[in-house]
Enzyme design. Structure first.
Site, PDB file in Angstrom:
ATOM      1  N   ASP A  10      14.839  -5.545   5.640  1.00 35.38           N
ATOM      2  CA  ASP A  10      15.890  -7.155   5.426  1.00 35.38           C
ATOM      3  C   ASP A  10      16.862  -6.917   3.971  1.00 35.38           C
ATOM      4  O   ASP A  10      16.753  -5.508   3.505  1.00 35.38           O
ATOM      5  CB  ASP A  10      14.112  -7.490   4.801  1.00 35.38           C
ATOM      6  CG  ASP A  10      13.394  -7.430   3.769  1.00 35.38           C
ATOM      7  OD1 ASP A  10      13.671  -6.528   2.968  1.00 35.38           O
ATOM      8  OD2 ASP A  10      12.709  -8.393   3.432  1.00 35.38           O
ATOM      9  N   HIS A  11      16.758  -8.078   3.589  1.00 34.32           N
ATOM     10  CA  HIS A  11      18.007  -7.462   2.281  1.00 34.32           C
ATOM     11  C   HIS A  11      17.308  -6.477   1.702  1.00 34.32           C
ATOM     12  O   HIS A  11      17.980  -5.254   0.289  1.00 34.32           O
ATOM     13  CB  HIS A  11      17.930  -8.412   1.725  1.00 34.32           C
ATOM     14  CG  HIS A  11      17.423  -9.923   1.132  1.00 34.32           C
ATOM     15  ND1 HIS A  11      16.176  -9.874   2.329  1.00 34.32           N
ATOM     16  CD2 HIS A  11      16.754  -9.810   0.291  1.00 34.32           C
ATOM     17  CE1 HIS A  11      15.361 -10.693   1.428  1.00 34.32           C
ATOM     18  NE2 HIS A  11      15.878 -10.868   0.249  1.00 34.32           N
ATOM     19  N   GLY A  67      11.558  -4.746   0.299  1.00 37.37           N
ATOM     20  CA  GLY A  67      11.696  -4.705  -1.188  1.00 37.37           C
ATOM     21  C   GLY A  67      10.390  -3.379  -1.215  1.00 37.37           C
ATOM     22  O   GLY A  67      10.083  -2.635  -2.237  1.00 37.37           O
ATOM     23  N   THR A  68       8.847  -3.930  -1.213  1.00 33.74           N
ATOM     24  CA  THR A  68       8.026  -2.993  -1.687  1.00 33.74           C
ATOM     25  C   THR A  68       7.748  -2.233  -0.271  1.00 33.74           C
ATOM     26  O   THR A  68       6.541  -1.230  -0.232  1.00 33.74           O
ATOM     27  CB  THR A  68       6.728  -3.689  -1.727  1.00 33.74           C
ATOM     28  OG1 THR A  68       5.930  -4.975  -0.685  1.00 33.74           O
ATOM     29  CG2 THR A  68       7.585  -5.071  -2.954  1.00 33.74           C
ATOM     30  N   GLY A  69       8.196  -2.781   1.029  1.00 37.59           N
ATOM     31  CA  GLY A  69       6.951  -2.452   1.954  1.00 37.59           C
ATOM     32  C   GLY A  69       5.707  -2.977   2.795  1.00 37.59           C
ATOM     33  O   GLY A  69       5.307  -2.455   3.774  1.00 37.59           O
ATOM     34  N   GLY A  71       5.054  -6.434   3.038  1.00 36.35           N
ATOM     35  CA  GLY A  71       6.131  -7.236   3.913  1.00 36.35           C
ATOM     36  C   GLY A  71       5.686  -6.872   5.674  1.00 36.35           C
ATOM     37  O   GLY A  71       5.469  -7.832   6.666  1.00 36.35           O
ATOM     38  N   ASN A 100      -3.934   9.441  11.479  1.00 34.35           N
ATOM     39  CA  ASN A 100      -3.519   7.598  11.614  1.00 34.35           C
ATOM     40  C   ASN A 100      -2.954   7.008  13.492  1.00 34.35           C
ATOM     41  O   ASN A 100      -2.467   6.074  13.875  1.00 34.35           O
ATOM     42  CB  ASN A 100      -3.454   6.817  11.115  1.00 34.35           C
ATOM     43  CG  ASN A 100      -4.304   7.382  10.084  1.00 34.35           C
ATOM     44  OD1 ASN A 100      -3.913   6.747   8.849  1.00 34.35           O
ATOM     45  ND2 ASN A 100      -5.846   6.785  10.483  1.00 34.35           N
ATOM     46  N   ARG A 110      12.486  -0.915  -3.270  1.00 39.33           N
ATOM     47  CA  ARG A 110      11.728  -1.391  -4.961  1.00 39.33           C
ATOM     48  C   ARG A 110      11.099  -0.645  -5.800  1.00 39.33           C
ATOM     49  O   ARG A 110      10.982  -0.940  -6.290  1.00 39.33           O
ATOM     50  CB  ARG A 110      12.062  -2.666  -5.326  1.00 39.33           C
ATOM     51  CG  ARG A 110      13.175  -3.357  -4.823  1.00 39.33           C
ATOM     52  CD  ARG A 110      12.495  -5.278  -4.779  1.00 39.33           C
ATOM     53  NE  ARG A 110      14.468  -6.000  -4.284  1.00 39.33           N
ATOM     54  CZ  ARG A 110      13.843  -6.757  -3.774  1.00 39.33           C
ATOM     55  NH1 ARG A 110      12.505  -7.607  -3.420  1.00 39.33           N
ATOM     56  NH2 ARG A 110      15.128  -7.637  -2.965  1.00 39.33           N
ATOM     57  N   ARG A 133     -11.786  13.475  17.377  1.00 40.15           N
ATOM     58  CA  ARG A 133     -11.963  12.494  17.058  1.00 40.15           C
ATOM     59  C   ARG A 133     -11.480  11.030  16.142  1.00 40.15           C
ATOM     60  O   ARG A 133     -10.964  10.103  15.983  1.00 40.15           O
ATOM     61  CB  ARG A 133     -13.378  12.830  16.134  1.00 40.15           C
ATOM     62  CG  ARG A 133     -12.525  14.010  14.441  1.00 40.15           C
ATOM     63  CD  ARG A 133     -13.447  13.839  13.373  1.00 40.15           C
ATOM     64  NE  ARG A 133     -13.083  14.638  12.244  1.00 40.15           N
ATOM     65  CZ  ARG A 133     -12.518  15.477  12.009  1.00 40.15           C
ATOM     66  NH1 ARG A 133     -12.161  16.123  13.309  1.00 40.15           N
ATOM     67  NH2 ARG A 133     -11.854  15.557  10.744  1.00 40.15           N
ATOM     68  N   HIS A 134      -9.744  11.185  16.478  1.00 37.24           N
ATOM     69  CA  HIS A 134      -9.283  10.532  15.689  1.00 37.24           C
ATOM     70  C   HIS A 134      -8.690   9.731  16.634  1.00 37.24           C
ATOM     71  O   HIS A 134      -8.473   8.806  16.493  1.00 37.24           O
ATOM     72  CB  HIS A 134      -8.066  11.258  15.128  1.00 37.24           C
ATOM     73  CG  HIS A 134      -8.352  12.330  13.817  1.00 37.24           C
ATOM     74  ND1 HIS A 134      -8.754  12.447  12.280  1.00 37.24           N
ATOM     75  CD2 HIS A 134      -8.374  12.990  13.596  1.00 37.24           C
ATOM     76  CE1 HIS A 134      -9.491  13.238  11.103  1.00 37.24           C
ATOM     77  NE2 HIS A 134      -9.220  13.892  11.949  1.00 37.24           N
ATOM     78  N   ARG A 137     -11.270   7.522  16.858  1.00 38.62           N
ATOM     79  CA  ARG A 137     -11.988   5.989  16.057  1.00 38.62           C
ATOM     80  C   ARG A 137      -9.803   4.743  15.970  1.00 38.62           C
ATOM     81  O   ARG A 137     -10.414   3.698  16.021  1.00 38.62           O
ATOM     82  CB  ARG A 137     -11.065   6.839  14.367  1.00 38.62           C
ATOM     83  CG  ARG A 137     -12.521   7.394  14.517  1.00 38.62           C
ATOM     84  CD  ARG A 137     -12.782   8.444  13.309  1.00 38.62           C
ATOM     85  NE  ARG A 137     -13.546   9.176  13.168  1.00 38.62           N
ATOM     86  CZ  ARG A 137     -13.500  10.488  12.287  1.00 38.62           C
ATOM     87  NH1 ARG A 137     -12.792  10.802  11.705  1.00 38.62           N
ATOM     88  NH2 ARG A 137     -15.231  11.236  12.190  1.00 38.62           N
TER      89      ARG A 137
HETATM   90  C1  RB5 Z   1      12.149  -9.889  -0.385  1.00 40.65           C
HETATM   91  O1  RB5 Z   1      12.606 -10.711  -2.093  1.00 40.65           O
HETATM   92  C2  RB5 Z   1      11.100  -9.287  -0.329  1.00 40.65           C
HETATM   93  O2  RB5 Z   1       9.830 -10.879  -0.729  1.00 40.65           O
HETATM   94  C3  RB5 Z   1      10.994  -8.463   0.603  1.00 40.65           C
HETATM   95  O3  RB5 Z   1      11.467  -7.012   0.844  1.00 40.65           O
HETATM   96  C4  RB5 Z   1       9.885  -7.465   0.793  1.00 40.65           C
HETATM   97  O4  RB5 Z   1       9.432  -5.981  -0.367  1.00 40.65           O
HETATM   98  C5  RB5 Z   1       8.155  -8.191   1.635  1.00 40.65           C
HETATM   99  O5  RB5 Z   1       6.933  -7.551   1.357  1.00 40.65           O
END
Ligand code: RB5
Length: 141
Positions: A10-11, A67-69, A71, A100, A110, A133-134, A137
């Protein structure tokens, strides 16, 4: 045959995705970018779904960046057959391939700097699944 990698962001993950694409191309990978294509605000579940559909169709590996990975990993893991791993360190990247059979790597622009993110990508791409074994699972999931 050239290995193909599917990319999506995403952005919030757009800049890091561009760095990863450049890095993968320099190593000879074929890259398929499902979007987004600018920093204009968009919805990560839409991109995650597009990448998941491509992974399930082709069995290629994929990298999703937001942003965080987080979502992206939540959205991708809603689909059967997807094992999306949110990694912020190289040990996890190695282990999630070994144990896995992770088929999607999720990164947060971010959270993780470009240098570390590219190391994570390299290790994740170059580590094989141990099976045994993996595999049993994974079949229980
Ligand atoms: C976008 O602002 C942010 O929410 C998205 O990139 C992500 O971090 C969601 O988990």
């Amino acid at each position: 045959m050239t290995e193909r990698v599917i990319l999506g962001s995403d952005h919030g993950g757009f800049q890091l995705k561009c760095e990863i694409i450049k890095h993968l191309k320099e190593q000879g990978y074929e890259v398929y970018d499902v979007g987004c294509y600018s920093e204009e605000s968009c919805d990560y579940p839409v991109i995650a779904k597009a990448v998941v559909q491509e992974v399930l169709k082709t069995s290629d590996k994929a990298v999703l960046v937001c942003g965080t990975g987080i979502g992206m990993s939540i959205a991708a893991n809603r689909f059967d057959g997807i094992r999306a791993s949110h990694c912020t360190d190289t040990f996890s990247a190695r282990m999630t391939r070994l144990h896995n059979d992770s088929n999607i790597l999720c990164l947060g622009e971010r959270i993780t700097g470009t240098g570390l993110a590219l190391d994570i990508v390299d290790i994740w791409m170059n580590t094989g699944f141990e099976g045994g074994r993996h595999k049993n699972r994974i079949d229980m999931i």
